[in-house]
Scaffold this motif. Sequence first.
Motif, mmCIF file in Angstrom:
data_model
loop_
_atom_site.group_PDB
_atom_site.id
_atom_site.type_symbol
_atom_site.label_atom_id
_atom_site.label_comp_id
_atom_site.label_asym_id
_atom_site.label_seq_id
_atom_site.Cartn_x
_atom_site.Cartn_y
_atom_site.Cartn_z
ATOM 1 N N VAL A 217 0.648 -1.105 -0.121
ATOM 2 C CA VAL A 217 -0.586 0.069 -0.145
ATOM 3 C C VAL A 217 1.077 1.227 0.008
ATOM 4 O O VAL A 217 0.335 2.093 0.267
ATOM 5 C CB VAL A 217 -0.571 0.578 1.232
ATOM 6 C CG1 VAL A 217 -1.801 -1.118 1.168
ATOM 7 C CG2 VAL A 217 0.456 0.072 2.293
ATOM 8 N N GLY A 218 1.694 1.484 -0.551
ATOM 9 C CA GLY A 218 3.107 2.091 -0.498
ATOM 10 C C GLY A 218 3.278 2.739 1.215
ATOM 11 O O GLY A 218 4.293 4.268 1.027
ATOM 12 N N ARG B 50 5.905 -2.605 -9.958
ATOM 13 C CA ARG B 50 7.315 -2.727 -9.039
ATOM 14 C C ARG B 50 7.319 -3.488 -8.102
ATOM 15 O O ARG B 50 8.481 -3.071 -7.431
ATOM 16 C CB ARG B 50 7.417 -1.543 -8.323
ATOM 17 C CG ARG B 50 8.967 -0.721 -8.397
ATOM 18 C CD ARG B 50 10.033 -1.322 -9.408
ATOM 19 N NE ARG B 50 11.793 -1.443 -8.814
ATOM 20 C CZ ARG B 50 12.171 -2.421 -7.446
ATOM 21 N NH1 ARG B 50 11.469 -3.047 -7.092
ATOM 22 N NH2 ARG B 50 13.478 -2.632 -7.349
ATOM 23 N N GLU B 51 6.823 -4.354 -8.363
ATOM 24 C CA GLU B 51 7.771 -5.706 -7.518
ATOM 25 C C GLU B 51 8.358 -6.372 -7.759
ATOM 26 O O GLU B 51 9.001 -7.135 -7.370
ATOM 27 C CB GLU B 51 6.540 -6.573 -6.935
ATOM 28 C CG GLU B 51 6.399 -8.056 -6.506
ATOM 29 C CD GLU B 51 5.903 -7.925 -5.258
ATOM 30 O OE1 GLU B 51 5.431 -6.764 -4.639
ATOM 31 O OE2 GLU B 51 6.446 -8.737 -4.445
ATOM 32 N N VAL B 61 5.490 4.281 -15.761
ATOM 33 C CA VAL B 61 3.935 4.037 -15.214
ATOM 34 C C VAL B 61 3.487 5.427 -14.030
ATOM 35 O O VAL B 61 4.201 5.397 -13.936
ATOM 36 C CB VAL B 61 3.328 3.133 -13.911
ATOM 37 C CG1 VAL B 61 2.378 2.857 -12.967
ATOM 38 C CG2 VAL B 61 3.606 1.519 -14.440
ATOM 39 N N ASN B 62 2.785 6.041 -14.982
ATOM 40 C CA ASN B 62 1.917 7.215 -14.714
ATOM 41 C C ASN B 62 3.386 8.468 -14.817
ATOM 42 O O ASN B 62 3.299 9.489 -13.759
ATOM 43 C CB ASN B 62 1.980 7.278 -12.700
ATOM 44 C CG ASN B 62 0.241 7.133 -12.692
ATOM 45 O OD1 ASN B 62 -0.653 6.594 -13.867
ATOM 46 N ND2 ASN B 62 0.996 5.855 -12.275
ATOM 47 N N GLY B 63 4.339 8.423 -15.495
ATOM 48 C CA GLY B 63 5.288 9.388 -15.905
ATOM 49 C C GLY B 63 6.587 8.733 -15.061
ATOM 50 O O GLY B 63 7.499 9.207 -15.090
ATOM 51 N N PHE B 64 6.598 7.916 -13.776
ATOM 52 C CA PHE B 64 7.909 7.387 -13.148
ATOM 53 C C PHE B 64 8.449 5.978 -14.178
ATOM 54 O O PHE B 64 7.898 5.220 -15.250
ATOM 55 C CB PHE B 64 7.734 6.356 -12.678
ATOM 56 C CG PHE B 64 7.122 7.724 -10.979
ATOM 57 C CD1 PHE B 64 8.203 8.477 -10.414
ATOM 58 C CD2 PHE B 64 6.387 8.014 -10.663
ATOM 59 C CE1 PHE B 64 8.604 9.438 -9.884
ATOM 60 C CE2 PHE B 64 5.862 9.211 -10.253
ATOM 61 C CZ PHE B 64 6.514 9.675 -9.137
ATOM 62 N N PHE B 76 6.349 5.725 -3.379
ATOM 63 C CA PHE B 76 5.837 6.563 -3.547
ATOM 64 C C PHE B 76 4.968 6.634 -4.513
ATOM 65 O O PHE B 76 3.695 6.868 -5.718
ATOM 66 C CB PHE B 76 6.089 7.494 -3.761
ATOM 67 C CG PHE B 76 7.154 8.259 -2.819
ATOM 68 C CD1 PHE B 76 6.059 9.164 -1.297
ATOM 69 C CD2 PHE B 76 8.560 7.885 -2.178
ATOM 70 C CE1 PHE B 76 6.866 9.803 -0.420
ATOM 71 C CE2 PHE B 76 8.809 8.508 -0.786
ATOM 72 C CZ PHE B 76 8.048 9.285 0.214
ATOM 73 N N VAL B 77 5.289 5.879 -5.828
ATOM 74 C CA VAL B 77 4.667 4.588 -6.827
ATOM 75 C C VAL B 77 3.687 3.832 -6.522
ATOM 76 O O VAL B 77 2.664 3.918 -7.434
ATOM 77 C CB VAL B 77 5.782 4.559 -7.632
ATOM 78 C CG1 VAL B 77 4.975 4.117 -8.818
ATOM 79 C CG2 VAL B 77 6.609 5.079 -8.513
#
Lengths: 305, 228
Positions: A217-218, B50-51, B61-64, B76-77
């Motif tokens: 979940v970050g 990003r596992e 992904v979303n610019g990353f 944060f991603v």
Amino acid sequence: MKISTLLRHFREGAKNILRNGWMTFASISSIVISLFILGVFLLLALNVNNLASQIESQVQIRVFLQLDTAQATIDSLSTQIKAIPEVSKVEFVSKEQGLELLRESMGEENADLLEGYDKENNPLPDSFTVEVLDPQTISFAAKKIEALGQTSESNPFLSIKYGKGTVENLFRITNAVRNIGLVIVGGLAITAMFLISTTIKMTILARRREISIMKLVGATNHFIRWPFFIEGALIGLIGSVLTTVVLLVGYDRLIEASQFDFGLMMIKLVTLKEVGFLVSVLLVGLGTMIGIWGSTISVRKYLKV
Amino acid sequence: MIEMQDVWKTYADGTHALRGVSVLIERNEFVYLVGPSGAGKSTFMKLIYREEVPTKGQISVNGFNIGKLKPRKIPFVRRNIGVIFQDYRLLPKMTAYENIAFAMEVIEAPRRIIKKRTMEVLELVGLRGKHASLPAQLSGGEQQRIAIARAIVNNPSVIVADEPTGNLDPETSWGIMNLLEEINFRGTTIIMATHNKEIVNTLRKRVIAIENGLIARDVMRGDYGYEN
């Protein structure tokens, strides 16, 4: 970090202790058992050390003076001996007092052996009884006193006795006992650390999934680590405070009982006042440290996944 | 927006999970990922959150740039990607409410807002009344709804769902699908791996079929295309 986040970590750490009831129980039990054994040996070692010190403090130097030593010389010698840094106390024992002490020590049934000796007819010399600050320096102090006699023209000392040989043996034994105590306590401390941290590691192993979900979940590694850190500290604190209370209350009872039971055996236990603080600080500090250490190391391992 | 360019993924044991995949998924799309077990669907999704990192090629992904992401930046991603699993993956010792709120605590949201938003998503998944229940006290469908609530609580731009209906009966599955469609309708991209032929063929969306680590089909409003 925000204060609200820090508070959240404390709340979460405390909640985890309740949520993981059995695991917490296992961790606290292992801390209590290990630290209790450690504490018992620590108290034992402190008492043995105390006993050794008591025995050591009984050693003293007897300085016998020539029979015809003048009062002025006696006074000056007394001052000079007192000036030796290792010396803590100098007591002049006149020949009359010496005879009195000898009579006392020989007891009633042997009193007749000293019959005929009195004020006019006293074979004993005047003497000093010298005590030293650190009993282990006694032979050194004795040598210094001896040197005082050699500086004057006629040696005022008849003899200087401190149980040469016997005293050295005594110190060898007391030192060995102290070192053995230290090794046992040190060994137990290390064993306790591994036992406790293994238990904590196992409880965290069971929560690998929890950590992986947090990551998903970050949550930052920092964020994951904090509640575990607090949980570990709390478990260590609870366990060690529990142990300390049980141990010291038990010890207090033992001292109370010993005043009646071993009163005659000349063994004087170290009082609670003397050891309470040391034992508490040592056990609570060690327990808390191990709690933190165990959980921090384990979490770090799973954070890498 | 998710973009893959010639992405390869080879595991340590030598298995080639993906062998040169290029795909573009636009914002607000709903994509089914189909194909036989072991064809590379799970790897495809793990690369998005990003596992895993690609052995070769680029993923954005979303610019990353996922392959070049610094470990510190990973959390944060992920905060912008909701992940849903077949086995729900709820924290068993936490209540439904706590499981959802947790995802907001992670981003250090104020408590007042956490409370408001968590109750809001509980309402959305239809489980407001069960906020104090532990996962074990909930049915499979209810647990999956809590997992979905957790995935959407931070308003991610992408939801990645790995067989979200795999453990559920048909009726409950449809409930979950309605919920996902609703979330998609509100503007979230959804990528869902599934073996459910009925769902794919009824609720028509873009279908990407992966076979042997390659994209075998990529059809808008496609069908399942396999026997089961």
